[in-house]
Motif scaffolding. Sequence first.
Motif: not given
Lengths: 147, 147, 147, 147, 147, 147
Positions: D17-37
């Motif tokens: 079992l891994t440690i946990g991580r909160t998915v943040t607005e930052t993650d989504i904005v950064v991911h849009a910027g990385q994927s172009g989606d």
Amino acid sequence: MFLKKYFEEFEIGEQRLTIGRTVTETDIVVHAGQSGDFFPHHMDEEWCSTQPFKKRIAHGTLIFTIGIGLTASFINEVSMTYGYERLRFIKPVFIGDTIKVTVSIKDKKDHKKPGFGLVTELVEVFNQNKELVMLCEHLLLVEKKQA
Amino acid sequence: MFLKKYFEEFEIGEQRLTIGRTVTETDIVVHAGQSGDFFPHHMDEEWCSTQPFKKRIAHGTLIFTIGIGLTASFINEVSMTYGYERLRFIKPVFIGDTIKVTVSIKDKKDHKKPGFGLVTELVEVFNQNKELVMLCEHLLLVEKKQA
Amino acid sequence: MFLKKYFEEFEIGEQRLTIGRTVTETDIVVHAGQSGDFFPHHMDEEWCSTQPFKKRIAHGTLIFTIGIGLTASFINEVSMTYGYERLRFIKPVFIGDTIKVTVSIKDKKDHKKPGFGLVTELVEVFNQNKELVMLCEHLLLVEKKQA
Amino acid sequence: MFLKKYFEEFEIGEQRLTIGRTVTETDIVVHAGQSGDFFPHHMDEEWCSTQPFKKRIAHGTLIFTIGIGLTASFINEVSMTYGYERLRFIKPVFIGDTIKVTVSIKDKKDHKKPGFGLVTELVEVFNQNKELVMLCEHLLLVEKKQA
Amino acid sequence: MFLKKYFEEFEIGEQRLTIGRTVTETDIVVHAGQSGDFFPHHMDEEWCSTQPFKKRIAHGTLIFTIGIGLTASFINEVSMTYGYERLRFIKPVFIGDTIKVTVSIKDKKDHKKPGFGLVTELVEVFNQNKELVMLCEHLLLVEKKQA
Amino acid sequence: MFLKKYFEEFEIGEQRLTIGRTVTETDIVVHAGQSGDFFPHHMDEEWCSTQPFKKRIAHGTLIFTIGIGLTASFINEVSMTYGYERLRFIKPVFIGDTIKVTVSIKDKKDHKKPGFGLVTELVEVFNQNKELVMLCEHLLLVEKKQA
């Protein structure tokens, strides 16, 4: 960092020069990610090699962002941005180019808002070869000392 | 994604509307990091709470970057940006506001460069309350079909 | 950007090709920062120089992210992702490689959810030498026109 | 951080079992910027409020990236990723959700490459309510001790 | 990833070595954006070429951040950072250098907080040429097993 | 932005105060991505809610990075960082806290390097409640006017 420079204290011809900054591949990739503009002009080295400019070029909005950012070294508490005129991208900026900005007071005149005047700064961005790559006029609405 | 739309094919009054995008705290922090502009207007919630606008506001260059980015949904191979005129920040954009852009063909005229004409797009950025927050005129140098 | 393409409108053999994108060092560093995967395969140039592949390689999840992102150029309102099958990383992607994606409709069949069918897109990512570097099957649950 | 775990040492049913991580607005904005989606599902809070899921949702490729990243806590020198099967996004992940990953050895079998076997890890991503949000099968090509 | 290592279990002279990481241009640009420090030492390749060190150098705070980050591979639940002493930047770190960290237990002693002791770790950051580039002493407040 | 302030010109007791900056969730997520430290103290809201401090806290290296960055508002051409002493994290910094830095000249003395002296700046970081959250001593090696 905070200061007060009133309308009366701006002199036509006054000039300041910013420090320089190298435009990096990182800046372009981060800017694509911020703007959502992944056009091949900025992001596809293969395609660019078939184009007249040969290499990836920085987004216009990136050069505007960095250029204006370089000028933001102090906060004039009695001034606010009114807008920009005549924004022109004169030459492409490539990865590895270093840019520097000159700000010159070009014009000042009264404004209909009582107690304020309009100051026009000419903002010129130069690359490491002293070539002008971008220019614009920054309009500032500035409080008068003697309103 | 690539297309060719010639000068003759632009019609004054033509209009398109982009998808929307919520302006986030992340966008502002990333933009500060890209522009180097860490003014308290954008970065200091405490200081902003003492100002007339009460909350952190997006950088003008950020709204310009996202606004123009939203319009970049296809590549017109026979057109290039000539510049921008009359860039104005009408209302502040706050964290959580959602913006959307209208592009309207406002003007077209001949240009001294043979075989090209100049098209003026009016770019208007609206928030979720349909308030105009930014506008500018985007000048395009467009190839003529019948050069 | 929004459109409706129903199950009946997908044809086996149909194909589209995306624009290209150069995979940069920035992409890898940002992806390490997003995924938390700082393995030396991606982040340690010295260690990589002692390995068979010699240079830092892109994370598999990065190539999947950029590859799928490149295909996201329009929003089909009557389709949603059901999942992915057979994701394979065929060849390493290095800093400076330029990738481009082909999407081909490979299969379509009924689905137990009434009014929907399942479309299989074959997604193939190629580098600048036309070598296949990644592939997967993207399963789409698509509304039928005549439910 | 480097270790060697050979094919023979994987046991079906083994789980971590891994440690946990909160998915943040930052993650989504950064991911849009990385994927172009920049689809409105991820980036337009206003539009999302009119949709069945009501709020912005994380990109599938983001959950895959973070999920796989969470499992990357040691480097097995005698194993490499062969691919992924049956990637499914079961429930949407919203800003503020906290995810955690279970990795279970589900299968192991011989492989045509001499001296190697294929291990199948079942990767399951759960949110803070113990709801399964994503799953996939991770195929590993693992060296045998007794080749 | 979580473990408990009590004060009594630290041995003076004990040493561990981290994996390596190449310091990239991206790291420096992102760090400027996070710290707000855009000094030409880090950001202006032209200006740097006129200085004794010739090339852009990493921020001290970046090397500290990456160096300490490299040591963060497990969570000792009975230890917390008390502070750092004697942080020194011995040699500049350039874009493309690969750093690696040695952590050595240098000292341990009682602490006024009952049930706790103070452990001093010597943290040394080396580049690919085995030159020491940074060092500091990391003070840990660690629970005693037999309080 | 460039200036020269010689050893003789530093006065013990001199003090300056920086502008403020709100520490955001974005800063923490970006810092995790830069440092590689994804410990649940910073990244897992669920886990934090079970801990004494209840909420995600900023990395120590982040507060050091932002704190020192806030002080970097001019470049003293005759001074360089010698190192830091007594770095202490006094109180946790949470998402949404606004920090501001006081720099006080605490000590100055000769140094073995001929023509240079050592200046000690006390750097204190305060939150919006005027609570001290971090402190350190910044050692500067400063040229003497009369070498």
